[in-house]
Design a protein around this motif. Structure first.
Motif, short mmCIF file in Angstrom:
data_model
loop_
_atom_site.label_atom_id
_atom_site.label_comp_id
_atom_site.label_asym_id
_atom_site.label_seq_id
_atom_site.Cartn_x
_atom_site.Cartn_y
_atom_site.Cartn_z
N VAL A 161 -8.41 -1.24 8.51
CA VAL A 161 -9.15 -0.74 7.34
C VAL A 161 -8.32 0.36 6.68
N PHE A 162 -8.12 0.21 5.38
CA PHE A 162 -7.40 1.21 4.60
C PHE A 162 -8.40 1.89 3.66
N PRO A 163 -8.90 3.07 4.04
CA PRO A 163 -9.94 3.74 3.24
C PRO A 163 -9.54 3.98 1.80
N ALA A 164 -8.25 4.10 1.53
CA ALA A 164 -7.83 4.32 0.15
C ALA A 164 -8.13 3.10 -0.72
N ALA A 165 -8.29 1.93 -0.08
CA ALA A 165 -8.63 0.71 -0.82
C ALA A 165 -10.14 0.51 -0.81
N ASP A 166 -10.69 0.32 0.38
CA ASP A 166 -12.13 0.12 0.59
C ASP A 166 -12.34 0.10 2.10
N MET A 167 -13.46 -0.35 2.56
CA MET A 167 -13.75 -0.37 3.99
C MET A 167 -13.65 -1.78 4.57
#
Length: 263
Positions: A161-167
């Motif tokens: 999961v890349f929080p900068a993109a989404d969850m």
């Protein structure tokens, strides 16, 4: 439960007004690897460079990489923003480098250094090809540290999961590229260049191998948001720029093996 990309401060070291970013450090690691492995590479009897000349080749390459990478990013990926703000091209600290632009810059630098050295263009590019892969690998690790250039959503067990993109769980495409364009590419070229090859053969194999790796990873990498897909609902700018590399590499290898085996 998928792992979440850890927040890593992009600034590795702060010394008063001076900030050293992780991405920049990864470039420095790549440059150091180029110099160290290059001095070993230069001990081969057919090397166009002597070990003490590797530093000069690195200097030319770094200049070509930075100028070409930045200009290529602006022209290939952010042309509209540059037209609205011409000074964007000099604000390197804001990020934005293009591999394909950097490659063109390095090729021009290789040509210039080859003229100074009295070596043929493909002799120089054959020499540096395995070394360039080191920097490609460390640069992609820098992308992962920054949590940028993530992949598409997936349910594979190694998703992240890349929080900068989404969850959403996504392909860690930066690590795919580090493994393929960095480690695998270096091993292929290093083993291939252990024996004397026709001039141009190593360069051709670099273009083919990198082109295939990059083209494949683009299928699981999220396209640039401001560009999206170029055509067919899947073709990315990276693939458009990479496909000609494979064709050029195949043509160079065909030409190389039509020539005498030794310069």
């Amino acid at each position: 439960m998928y792992p979440t990309h850890p927040f890593i401060d992009p600034v590795a070291i702060s010394l008063g007004p001076i900030s050293i970013h992780w991405y920049g450090l990864m470039y420095l690691v790549g440059f150091a690897g180029f110099w160290w492995v290059g001095r070993i590479h230069a001990r081969k009897p057919w090397s166009p460079l002597k070990p003490e000349q590797v530093g000069d080749a690195l200097f030319y390459g770094v200049i070509g990489l930075i100028l070409g990478g930045r200009i290529g990013y602006v022209l290939f990926y952010n042309f509209g923003a540059w037209m609205a703000d011409p000074l964007l091209i000099v604000r390197v600290w804001e990020g934005g480098m293009s591999f394909h632009g950097g490659l063109i810059g390095v090729l021009l630098a290789s040509w210039l250094y080859g003229r100074k050295l009295g070596a043929r263009f493909f002799q120089v590019t054959d020499f540096i090809a395995p070394l360039v892969a080191i920097g490609l690998g460390t640069g992609r690790i820098g992308n992962w540290i920054n949590g940028e250039l993530w992949g598409k959503p997936t349910d594979l067990p190694w998703a992240m999961v890349f929080p900068a993109a989404d969850m959403l769980p996504r392909h860690p495409s930066q690590l795919y590229q580090a493994a393929l364009e960095g480690l695998a590419l270096f091993v292929i070229l290093w083993l291939f260049s252990r024996h004397r090859r026709p001039v141009g053969a190593v360069s051709g194999l670099f273009l083919i191998s990198y082109g295939v790796f990059r083209f494949l990873v683009e299928f699981v990498r999220e396209p640039d948001a401001h560009i999206g897909y170029i055509a067919f609902g899947w073709l990315t700018m990276g693939q458009v720029l990479t496909a000609p590399m494979v064709l050029a590499g195949a043509a160079i290898m065909f030409w190389a093996y039509r020539q005498p085996s030794h310069p």
